[in-house]
Write a protein that holds these residues in place. Sequence first.
Motif, PDB file in Angstrom:
ATOM      1  N   THR A   1     114.423  28.879  84.263  1.00  0.00           N
ATOM      2  CA  THR A   1     114.989  28.198  84.975  1.00  0.00           C
ATOM      3  C   THR A   1     114.612  27.484  86.075  1.00  0.00           C
ATOM      4  N   THR A   2     115.517  27.149  87.884  1.00  0.00           N
ATOM      5  CA  THR A   2     115.042  26.223  88.574  1.00  0.00           C
ATOM      6  C   THR A   2     114.994  27.276  89.530  1.00  0.00           C
ATOM      7  N   ASP A   3     114.473  27.284  90.675  1.00  0.00           N
ATOM      8  CA  ASP A   3     114.039  28.562  91.565  1.00  0.00           C
ATOM      9  C   ASP A   3     113.876  27.989  92.647  1.00  0.00           C
ATOM     10  N   ASP A   4     113.694  28.153  93.921  1.00  0.00           N
ATOM     11  CA  ASP A   4     113.351  27.989  95.754  1.00  0.00           C
ATOM     12  C   ASP A   4     112.361  28.654  95.395  1.00  0.00           C
ATOM     13  N   PRO A   5     111.181  28.607  95.845  1.00  0.00           N
ATOM     14  CA  PRO A   5     110.019  29.015  96.266  1.00  0.00           C
ATOM     15  C   PRO A   5     110.343  30.462  96.733  1.00  0.00           C
ATOM     16  N   LEU A   6     111.289  30.598  97.699  1.00  0.00           N
ATOM     17  CA  LEU A   6     111.620  32.162  98.412  1.00  0.00           C
ATOM     18  C   LEU A   6     112.238  33.084  97.870  1.00  0.00           C
ATOM     19  N   ASP A   7     113.048  32.929  96.292  1.00  0.00           N
ATOM     20  CA  ASP A   7     114.177  33.395  95.574  1.00  0.00           C
ATOM     21  C   ASP A   7     113.019  34.448  95.463  1.00  0.00           C
ATOM     22  N   ASP A   8     113.688  35.623  95.508  1.00  0.00           N
ATOM     23  CA  ASP A   8     113.805  36.988  95.183  1.00  0.00           C
ATOM     24  C   ASP A   8     113.162  37.621  93.879  1.00  0.00           C
ATOM     25  N   LEU A   9     114.241  36.587  92.861  1.00  0.00           N
ATOM     26  CA  LEU A   9     113.197  36.367  91.169  1.00  0.00           C
ATOM     27  C   LEU A   9     114.053  37.937  90.966  1.00  0.00           C
ATOM     28  N   ALA A  10     115.526  38.586  92.268  1.00  0.00           N
ATOM     29  CA  ALA A  10     115.674  39.893  90.836  1.00  0.00           C
ATOM     30  C   ALA A  10     116.582  39.738  89.490  1.00  0.00           C
ATOM     31  N   PRO A  11     117.219  37.991  89.526  1.00  0.00           N
ATOM     32  CA  PRO A  11     117.703  38.289  88.482  1.00  0.00           C
ATOM     33  C   PRO A  11     116.539  38.822  86.918  1.00  0.00           C
ATOM     34  N   HIS A  12     115.785  37.381  87.307  1.00  0.00           N
ATOM     35  CA  HIS A  12     114.816  37.696  86.343  1.00  0.00           C
ATOM     36  C   HIS A  12     114.048  39.231  86.079  1.00  0.00           C
ATOM     37  N   ALA A  13     114.103  39.524  86.680  1.00  0.00           N
ATOM     38  CA  ALA A  13     113.748  40.661  87.250  1.00  0.00           C
ATOM     39  C   ALA A  13     113.885  42.042  86.324  1.00  0.00           C
ATOM     40  N   ARG A  14     115.458  42.040  86.467  1.00  0.00           N
ATOM     41  CA  ARG A  14     116.416  42.714  85.276  1.00  0.00           C
ATOM     42  C   ARG A  14     116.296  42.178  84.562  1.00  0.00           C
ATOM     43  N   LEU A  15     116.582  41.230  83.730  1.00  0.00           N
ATOM     44  CA  LEU A  15     116.022  40.715  82.657  1.00  0.00           C
ATOM     45  C   LEU A  15     114.727  41.062  81.641  1.00  0.00           C
ATOM     46  N   ALA A  16     114.305  41.144  82.568  1.00  0.00           N
ATOM     47  CA  ALA A  16     112.567  41.413  81.569  1.00  0.00           C
ATOM     48  C   ALA A  16     112.638  43.272  81.530  1.00  0.00           C
ATOM     49  N   ALA A  17     112.976  43.402  82.842  1.00  0.00           N
ATOM     50  CA  ALA A  17     112.774  44.921  82.559  1.00  0.00           C
ATOM     51  C   ALA A  17     114.261  45.497  81.197  1.00  0.00           C
TER      52      ALA A  17
ATOM     53  N   GLU B   1     110.956  14.780 105.475  1.00  0.00           N
ATOM     54  CA  GLU B   1     112.674  14.444 105.425  1.00  0.00           C
ATOM     55  C   GLU B   1     113.374  15.111 105.040  1.00  0.00           C
ATOM     56  N   ALA B   2     113.353  15.707 104.412  1.00  0.00           N
ATOM     57  CA  ALA B   2     114.284  16.628 103.799  1.00  0.00           C
ATOM     58  C   ALA B   2     115.118  17.527 104.972  1.00  0.00           C
ATOM     59  N   PRO B   3     116.331  17.810 104.782  1.00  0.00           N
ATOM     60  CA  PRO B   3     116.844  18.632 105.982  1.00  0.00           C
ATOM     61  C   PRO B   3     116.906  19.916 105.864  1.00  0.00           C
ATOM     62  N   GLY B   4     115.900  20.200 107.038  1.00  0.00           N
ATOM     63  CA  GLY B   4     115.848  21.561 107.466  1.00  0.00           C
ATOM     64  C   GLY B   4     114.607  22.127 106.882  1.00  0.00           C
ATOM     65  N   PHE B   5     113.544  20.938 106.800  1.00  0.00           N
ATOM     66  CA  PHE B   5     111.631  21.258 106.370  1.00  0.00           C
ATOM     67  C   PHE B   5     111.741  21.762 107.684  1.00  0.00           C
ATOM     68  N   ALA B   6     111.208  22.034 108.691  1.00  0.00           N
ATOM     69  CA  ALA B   6     110.835  22.461 109.466  1.00  0.00           C
ATOM     70  C   ALA B   6     110.819  24.397 109.560  1.00  0.00           C
ATOM     71  N   ASP B   7     112.699  24.649 109.482  1.00  0.00           N
ATOM     72  CA  ASP B   7     113.042  25.586 109.490  1.00  0.00           C
ATOM     73  C   ASP B   7     112.846  26.401 107.865  1.00  0.00           C
ATOM     74  N   ARG B   8     112.748  26.097 106.909  1.00  0.00           N
ATOM     75  CA  ARG B   8     112.173  25.816 105.210  1.00  0.00           C
ATOM     76  C   ARG B   8     110.575  26.520 105.573  1.00  0.00           C
TER      77      ARG B   8
END
Length: 451
Positions: free
Chosen positions: A149-165, A186-193
């Motif tokens: 899959t393709t995931d945001d760096p701050l994603d908790d990856l909980a669905p992946h953990a559930r599948l692996a377990a 130049e990405a929207p919300g860069f500083a907040d991210r």
Amino acid sequence: MRVRELAAELHAEVADAPIISPHGHVDPRLLADDISFSDPAELFLTRDHYVTRLLHASGVSLGDLGLDSGRAVDPREAWSILAAHWHRFAGTASGYWLTDELMSLFGVDEELAPETSDRIYDRVAAALAEPAFRPRALFERFRIDVLATTDDPLDDLAPHARLAADPTFRGRVLPTFRPDAYLDPEAPGFADRVGLLLAATNKPTTFVGYLEALQDRREYFLDHGAVSADHGVVEPFTTDLDPQEADELFRAALAGTVDAAAARVFRGHMLLQMARMSVSDGLVMTVHPGVNRNHHQPTFERFGPDTGHDIPVSTEYTYNLRPLLNAFGTAPGFHLVLFAVDETVHSREVAPLAGFYPSVFIGAPWWFLDAPDAIQRWRSAVTETAGFYRSSGFIDDTRAFLSIPARHDTARRSDAAFLARLVVEGRVSLPTARRVARDLVDAIPRKVFKL
């Protein structure tokens, strides 16, 4: 005739081989929750921007297709729009995939048209209510061995953990680290991210702290099974800054005071830093450049990203990547997969780079090029310079879960046809062609993506 016979023979060797999908955009919650697909339109239409973009070009409102979150649309009505415009998909990759899905999965052997629309809709809807058409059952039916899959760096990856377990789920669903929005001033919300990233990893607001925060999140992804980090950039420009200059540029980026030229330098430095991290932690680095994202601002503002109006632009790799490759091109264990939607770059730059640097692999036809004729052009462009074994294996790059088998089968048929021609022309022996056909769907992607 001999080419067709050999192509069929070679395809038969790999037709039922497990699918390895090391880059895509299927939502992992689809498999973790195993919730039935709601209706045919949601399955075939609203998730696939290949389909919605061509309908939009034909004068159909994206809102009428169900892409407007603030407006409910009868899925049968959306389906009828697809049926009315079905002839427009003749000769397109989407047309091949949708036809294959309707026939192979749902037994639909008649053409989608206004007069057949309701009948086919009802047939598909009835099938979707059956357990055999739940996502996990289809995952097994499709013989998917690996799905990334393709995931945001701050994603908790909980669905992946559930599948692996989950002992009842067979197969691997792997996250992919996708940091673009955290690397581009130049990405929207860069500083907040970046602020959220630093807070989540308890790192100071310095360039060194920022790098450490990104590395921490990469390690989190590695702990959850990730094998690659993906980078979607307009241009694959790289440069190496001294630490003081990088820190000053980082602070200016957070303050929003960088101009376009400075933002480009920062992005280039960060792409090189991502390569440095891949050398260190072993994540495969994939680069998807050359796309002007969200080309139509009004559509983006109303419907959001990934709604069909990302448009290719030209790509230059040789000069842009030289700083990165001078630093890491021969680093042991570093894998860099280069994709392009600019067909002119395949034989001119990507294949020669992969033909010298042990770290560089040629990304399979991507996006607008993952159709039969384009795959043939790509294979012809890169093989004479770099051979088959410097390529990545097929990449489906899709959000449309049901299209995965059709897309991989398209690539397998295309490669079988290419190999068959080489055999008939006496350029490759039949035993070698058999081996290459098998390796393209298994050994090659496993090696490139460290599976």
